[in-house]
Structure formats: C-alpha cells, structure tokens
Design an enzyme around this catalytic site. Structure first.
Site, PDB file in Angstrom:
ATOM      1  N   CYS A 100       0.935  -1.269   0.381  1.00 59.36           N
ATOM      2  CA  CYS A 100      -0.018  -0.416  -0.241  1.00 59.36           C
ATOM      3  C   CYS A 100       0.742   1.002  -0.273  1.00 59.36           C
ATOM      4  O   CYS A 100       1.461   1.099   0.697  1.00 59.36           O
ATOM      5  CB  CYS A 100      -1.027  -0.037   1.335  1.00 59.36           C
ATOM      6  SG  CYS A 100      -1.774   1.890   0.964  1.00 59.36           S
ATOM      7  N   CYS A 104      -3.805   7.396  -1.849  1.00 60.64           N
ATOM      8  CA  CYS A 104      -4.688   7.134  -2.663  1.00 60.64           C
ATOM      9  C   CYS A 104      -5.947   7.211  -1.889  1.00 60.64           C
ATOM     10  O   CYS A 104      -7.368   7.837  -2.235  1.00 60.64           O
ATOM     11  CB  CYS A 104      -5.627   5.966  -2.401  1.00 60.64           C
ATOM     12  SG  CYS A 104      -5.707   4.513  -1.902  1.00 60.64           S
ATOM     13  N   THR A 191      -4.936   5.276   7.522  1.00 61.02           N
ATOM     14  CA  THR A 191      -3.516   5.211   6.730  1.00 61.02           C
ATOM     15  C   THR A 191      -2.533   6.063   6.314  1.00 61.02           C
ATOM     16  O   THR A 191      -2.617   7.199   6.181  1.00 61.02           O
ATOM     17  CB  THR A 191      -3.733   3.761   5.522  1.00 61.02           C
ATOM     18  OG1 THR A 191      -4.813   2.751   5.554  1.00 61.02           O
ATOM     19  CG2 THR A 191      -2.764   3.425   4.859  1.00 61.02           C
ATOM     20  N   GLU A 258      -0.531   1.852   9.715  1.00 58.92           N
ATOM     21  CA  GLU A 258      -1.611   2.350  10.357  1.00 58.92           C
ATOM     22  C   GLU A 258      -1.737   3.148  11.603  1.00 58.92           C
ATOM     23  O   GLU A 258      -1.020   2.971  12.777  1.00 58.92           O
ATOM     24  CB  GLU A 258      -3.339   1.957  10.203  1.00 58.92           C
ATOM     25  CG  GLU A 258      -3.310   1.503   8.537  1.00 58.92           C
ATOM     26  CD  GLU A 258      -3.067   0.559   7.558  1.00 58.92           C
ATOM     27  OE1 GLU A 258      -2.390  -0.197   8.248  1.00 58.92           O
ATOM     28  OE2 GLU A 258      -3.244   1.024   6.200  1.00 58.92           O
ATOM     29  N   HIS A 293     -12.631   5.274  -2.950  1.00 54.32           N
ATOM     30  CA  HIS A 293     -11.670   4.105  -2.178  1.00 54.32           C
ATOM     31  C   HIS A 293     -12.112   3.384  -2.681  1.00 54.32           C
ATOM     32  O   HIS A 293     -11.068   2.643  -2.699  1.00 54.32           O
ATOM     33  CB  HIS A 293     -11.665   4.478  -1.264  1.00 54.32           C
ATOM     34  CG  HIS A 293     -10.379   4.339  -0.001  1.00 54.32           C
ATOM     35  ND1 HIS A 293      -9.777   4.654  -0.721  1.00 54.32           N
ATOM     36  CD2 HIS A 293     -10.295   4.244   1.548  1.00 54.32           C
ATOM     37  CE1 HIS A 293      -8.617   4.356   0.142  1.00 54.32           C
ATOM     38  NE2 HIS A 293      -8.755   3.397   0.966  1.00 54.32           N
ATOM     39  N   TYR A 297      -9.301  -0.102  -5.226  1.00 51.44           N
ATOM     40  CA  TYR A 297      -8.461  -1.317  -4.972  1.00 51.44           C
ATOM     41  C   TYR A 297      -8.645  -2.513  -6.487  1.00 51.44           C
ATOM     42  O   TYR A 297      -7.765  -2.975  -5.974  1.00 51.44           O
ATOM     43  CB  TYR A 297      -9.483  -2.003  -4.015  1.00 51.44           C
ATOM     44  CG  TYR A 297      -9.468  -2.005  -2.482  1.00 51.44           C
ATOM     45  CD1 TYR A 297      -8.853  -0.472  -2.073  1.00 51.44           C
ATOM     46  CD2 TYR A 297      -8.585  -2.463  -1.310  1.00 51.44           C
ATOM     47  CE1 TYR A 297      -8.849  -0.081  -0.976  1.00 51.44           C
ATOM     48  CE2 TYR A 297      -8.221  -2.253  -0.422  1.00 51.44           C
ATOM     49  CZ  TYR A 297      -8.226  -0.245   0.378  1.00 51.44           C
ATOM     50  OH  TYR A 297      -8.113  -0.434   0.913  1.00 51.44           O
ATOM     51  N   CYS A 300      -4.903  -0.914  -6.863  1.00 52.68           N
ATOM     52  CA  CYS A 300      -3.960  -1.234  -6.620  1.00 52.68           C
ATOM     53  C   CYS A 300      -3.799  -2.780  -6.123  1.00 52.68           C
ATOM     54  O   CYS A 300      -2.112  -3.043  -6.209  1.00 52.68           O
ATOM     55  CB  CYS A 300      -4.000  -0.514  -4.780  1.00 52.68           C
ATOM     56  SG  CYS A 300      -5.276  -0.806  -3.597  1.00 52.68           S
ATOM     57  N   GLU A 444      -5.873  -6.491   5.557  1.00 50.10           N
ATOM     58  CA  GLU A 444      -6.566  -4.824   4.884  1.00 50.10           C
ATOM     59  C   GLU A 444      -6.938  -5.206   3.992  1.00 50.10           C
ATOM     60  O   GLU A 444      -8.524  -4.137   3.028  1.00 50.10           O
ATOM     61  CB  GLU A 444      -4.968  -4.173   4.495  1.00 50.10           C
ATOM     62  CG  GLU A 444      -4.758  -2.966   3.847  1.00 50.10           C
ATOM     63  CD  GLU A 444      -5.533  -2.811   2.811  1.00 50.10           C
ATOM     64  OE1 GLU A 444      -4.672  -3.088   1.986  1.00 50.10           O
ATOM     65  OE2 GLU A 444      -5.760  -1.522   2.857  1.00 50.10           O
TER      66      GLU A 444
END
Lengths: 514, 108
Positions: A100, A104, A191, A258, A293, A297, A300, A444
């Site tokens: 990660c 973003c 994050t 995080e 968001h 996914y 990424c 995650e």
C-alpha cells in the site's frame, strides 16, 4: 511550487513535528525511524514516479483550478478518463511497491469533500466549498500528502453517536468559536497518517439531527497541537528491524502503516472546516468517499497480485516445475481473478458521471462489486501463491542462521533449487511471498475501505431488484411483451397468414388487455 | 410545441423510460417525435437516460433542440426522485417551458 520528488517529499516531512508513539516511545523523527522507513518509501514513490517520463501520462494531471501540472494524487477528476487514469495509477504503484502506498485515501477525501461541500453550499448558502477550493489549491501547489481519516472508534455499535456512554468515541465538535471550532475524539486505523502533511477528517456513518456535532469534516496539519498518533502493530513488523532478507519487502513494507489518531481539544480554523453540523450530508460524504476509495482496490491490489503471481511463477521455475500442468493452471487462475477485479475497476471508472460540483464520480454499484470481489479474490490468489510456494514460506531458517559461519553452508546447500537460481535469491522470493500472502495484507484487503457488509449494503441499494422482477415477469409471460408481439406479427405475415387471422390475434390481445 | 425525445439506449436502466414518455404522450397535446428529420432544432429536447452515466448527452444530441431537459436515471436536472415524482416534475418543467416560449413569442 513544482511537484515534489520522492526525496523532496521525505525532506518535507522532516520539517513537521508530529507527536507519534510506537512501542511505548515517542518517535523523534518519522522518516528516520526504522520501522516507518518502508512506509515512507512507498509513499515517496507516488512523488518520484510523477517525474519519470514513462509514467507522467498517468501520474500527473492539469489542475482545473490553476491550469498547472500537478501530481494526480491531488487532482479532482474532471472526466471519466481521469477516473480511468486514477485506477491505472493505482495498478502501476501496486506493481512498483508490492504494498500500500497510502496516498489514495487523501486523494479520495479531496474528491469526496469537493463533491459534498458543493452540495451543502447549494442547500444552505454556506462557504464550505469556497474554503475547500482554497485548501485544495494549497494542497496542489505544495504537492501535499493528506491522510483521509474516516473511521471513528465507534464504541457500542448498537448506539448512535449521541447515544454513546462516552461521547468522544466519535469525533465531535465540543466548542464553536468566532474563528474556528474545538474538536475532540479519535480516528482509527488511519493509513499513512504518520507520514502525511495533513489529516482530512470525514464522518464515518449516516447521522441524525441529534448527531449534528458529529457531522464534521475538516483538515489540519499532522503536527497540530492536541493531535497524537499511536502507530499500529503488524504481523512480523519487527523483522524489518532485524534484517533485510527476512523482512520480505524491506524497501516498501506491507500494508500502509496505520495509526490511531487522538484529537484532544484541537483547534480548527473555519477556513479548514468543510462540514459542521449538516448531518443530512454525512451519508453522502461517506458514500462518495467510499465509492472512490473502493474503486481503487481493483487497481492497487491487482498491482500486488501481479507481483505475487510473478513471485509464484519464479519460485516454480526455481523448483523446476514451471511446466507442470497444475502450476500453469494455478497461475492462470490467479491471473483470471486479478484481471476480473481490474475489469471492475475500469468499468466503474468508464461508467462514472459528473456531479453537480463538476467533479466526476465512479459508478458506485460497480465500485462496490469490485471491492467485494477484492475481499474474496485476494485471499484466493494469495492462497494459490502459498500453494505454489509450499510450506517453506513459514519454515525457512532466519537470515542470521544463513549468515552463520558454521551452519550457513547447510542452508545454502539444502535450500538450493534448480541450477542458475541462488539460494539467497530463493530465500528473498519465499520471504516476499510470505510477506504478501501470510501477513497483514489479507485483512487489509478485506476491511480497507469498509467491510464486505458495507459493500453489500451499497450493492443492495443500487441493485434495482424491482426492475429485474419486471424483466422476469415479461419473460415468464406474466406481463405483456410488446416487442415480442411485434416480431410474431411480422413472422405470421411472412408465413402467409391471412389479414383476418392477424386481426383475430389483435382482437385477442385487446381482450387480454381488458 | 414540437418536442424531440432522445433515449439513451436503455442497456441497464434505473427507470422505465418508455413508460414515462408514454405518459407524456397521453397527457400532452404537443407533437412528440423520436426521429427528427432536417436540421431545424425542436422547441424542446428531452434527453432521457436510464442511469447517471447519461452517455447520450452529447453535443450532437443537444443540437436537436433549442432547449433541453436532461433525465439521468432517477435524476432530473440534478434532483433525485422516484419514477412517479420524476414524471410529474418532467411535466411541470415542460409546462413551464411552454409558458416561457409563449411569453417570448408575445414579446416578439
């Protein structure tokens, strides 16, 4: 100011003095603390690649506010092509970091608040959107990294924010002053927050009129007085303090890093407040942000899948089994799942549309379907990576043993595979798979951007089951099918049926209608 | 008033566009056409899209009417509502546009 390079980003963090705790100690310098370094490097890649000609087309954009060339992580999407380029950027960075890269969340917060603050002003004549545009320009000009902070600790989940025994378990306004507000509470699992310049908060759920003190969105610098960040632990986190080989991905780490962010009576000037009390817009902001968001996914995590598929194929080759049917079949399955998620990411972007603010938003139904697939398929392709790699990913001796003058030679001899593959490289690759397929990356993928239940709620809301029922009734013959009737009329004519017969059919139809 | 209706194609619509337009045709006494011939734009263009993507809202389509009403799924001119309310709002908008056109013609 021009876009920052990766190194300039790291240096810019040195100028900030956030109050960060880890392992019971206050951290002096975020960028020099060994546990944080990989996270800082991963975020730095979002800056560095924007300067490379080979990536500029997707890593940069033109600001609609200033016309300047900016990092796409600070851009407001101006058309569906922007949305598509955003997910392409996510896949690229997933491939280049294997983890990660954190930035973003802030991008999605910028876009979510841009859309909602406009809608609030339209209803109330407030000035949130104007303030937000000024803030956005500041973010773009200084190429800042913002941590999007949504999740509140929530306390008793059966109670609404104002019903909680401890009123601070949701971030809230405790005082309104002429020049700003005082806020208290916390945001959890945030994050990239320790290595961000700004923290942008948003409400975490729908709010009623009694929850208006919790309907809150603002931005503050990460080192604002009253803010404390407590860094979260990860599986095998201390490996990166021991050695490079055992860490798996020593350069970029695993997941985002995080933190629990405490807001202990923090002052926020009105210019940085983007929602304060407009409870009926809390859900809109939650859903807009979450939609953006969740759409990431399929970019990424698919980038990460590219890496782990490559690692699995390499390991199979180093074991001399790359041509075996089951290996090829397993790799194909992994690719198929990854590309399914990628297709969803592209689809929800291409199917995006313009909001009243002018910014473009993804198709929320498809974005939620995409993220729901990610919560399942990530586990599946990581399981298959474990299958190909074998149990050795959890039984390998440590680097210290490998470097030991007496026993190291045995490890070198017995962990060796096919000729041409060094034992050291094989250990590196096994550790990478262990890092990606066994550790914190799995939950995650499940919980990041909301739980699977949150996605199912959104999917249910957008599913339009009523229309599907209507379709079924037509096909089953319960409801009229005008198009079919047109076809059969033509068909009857071509078969030479008489006009009288056709008239009879029409009469029958009219009777049915009656 | 001459009204042109342009459908999006209805691949996966949130609303029943033909039903809305049928209601319009029953209620209004205006000329409603689907395939305008010639280059003269209609008094009013109704662009009726099944979802918010509004893929048919293009300049060449916009050129089909002097003024336009855009429906994007459950949204009519940036207002979200159900199909029944949407139909009512659409009728109201058409009537108000008729009024405007009539007063403009009077002034001329």
């Amino acid at each position: 100011m021009a876009m920052k390079t990766g190194n300039q980003y790291i240096e810019s963090l040195r100028k900030l003095k956030p109050k960060v705790y880890c392992f019971g100690e206050q951290v002096e310098s975020v960028v020099d603390y060994p546990l944080f370094k990989p996270h800082v490097h991963a975020a730095a890649m979002t800056y560095e690649l924007a300067h490379k000609p080979e990536f500029q087309e997707i890593m940069t954009a033109t600001s609609h506010l200033t016309g300047e060339n900016i990092n796409r992580f600070t851009h407001i999407h101006q058309d569906t092509e922007d949305l598509v380029k955003k997910v392409r950027m996510m896949r690229l960075l997933g491939q280049r970091t294997g983890t990660c890269f954190q930035r973003c969340v802030g991008l999605d917060a910028l876009n979510g608040i841009y859309v909602t603050s406009y809608d609030i002003d339209r209803k109330y004549g407030s000035r949130y959107h104007e303030h937000f545009r000024a803030f956005l320009q500041y973010v773009q000009r200084n190429d800042l990294m913002s941590a999007g902070a949504m999740s509140d600790p929530k306390g008793d989940r059966s109670l609404r924010p104002h019903e909680q025994e401890d009123p601070d378990v949701y971030l809230r306004v405790v005082e309104r002053q002429s020049d700003g507000i005082i806020v208290r509470g916390a945001k959890a699992h945030i994050t990239g927050s320790i290595n961000s310049h700004e923290i942008i908060t948003m409400p975490t759920r729908a709010m009623g009129s009694e929850d208006k003190d919790y309907a809150l969105s603002f931005s503050v610098p990460v080192d604002t007085k009253g803010i404390t960040l407590i860094f979260g632990r990860q599986t095998n986190d201390t490996r990166r303090l021991e050695s490079g080989l055992d860490a798996g991905n020593p350069k970029y780490g695993i997941v985002g890093g995080e933190a629990l962010i405490i807001f202990d009576d923090v002052f926020v000037p009105w210019e940085r407040v983007f929602m304060c009390g407009e409870h009926e817009f809390a859900l809109e902001l939650v859903e807009t942000f979450a939609g953006y968001h969740r759409s990431n996914y399929g970019g990424c995590k698919v980038g990460l899948a590219d890496v782990v598929i490559g690692a699995s194929a390499w390991i199979a080759e180093s074991n001399g089994i790359e041509k075996a049917y089951n290996i090829r079949n397993t790799l194909t399955e992994m690719v198929s799942m990854a590309e399914t998620c990628w297709s969803c990411a592209l689809a929800c972007s291409y199917e995006g549309y313009q909001t009243p603010s002018g910014a473009y938003i993804i198709n929320p139904l498809l974005a939620n379907v995409e993220k729901l697939n990610i919560t399942r398929f990530t586990y599946e392709w990581m399981r298959l990576a474990q299958d190909i790699a074998g149990g050795i990913i959890i039984t390998l001796p440590s680097e210290r043993d490998y470097e030991h003058p007496e026993i190291g030679k045995f490890i070198d001899k017995y962990i060796r595979g096919r000729k041409g593959f060094s034992t050291r490289d094989r250990i590196r690759m096994y550790r990478l798979i262990e890092n990606m397929a066994v550790g914190a990356g799995l939950p995650e993928a499940m919980q990041g951007a909301g739980s699977p239940t949150a996605m199912k709620i959104m999917i249910g809301r957008g599913a339009n089951i009523e229309r599907k029922k209507e379709l079924a009734k037509v096909i089953a013959g319960i409801e009229e099918d005008p198009y079919f009737e047109e076809i059969t009329q033509v068909d009857a004519k071509s078969k030479g049926k008489s006009e009288a017969e056709l008239k009879g059919k029409k009469k029958a139809k009219a009777k049915r209608k009656k | 008033m001459r009204i042109v209706v342009k459908y999006c194609g209805n691949c996966n619509p949130e609303i029943n566009s033909p039903r809305i337009i049928s209601h319009l045709m029953r209620t209004l006494h205006d000329e409603i056409i689907f395939h305008p011939e010639g280059k003269k734009p209609a008094d009013l263009l109704i662009i009726i899209c099944g979802c918010r993507k509004a893929c048919v809202d293009r300049p060449d389509v916009r050129a089909m009417g002097v003024r336009a009403i855009l429906i994007k799924g459950r949204w009519i001119q940036e207002l979200s509502c159900g199909e029944v309310v949407l139909t009512r709002l659409l009728l109201q908008k058409i009537e108000s546009m008729k009024g405007k056109i009539a007063s403009q013609t009077k002034e001329m």
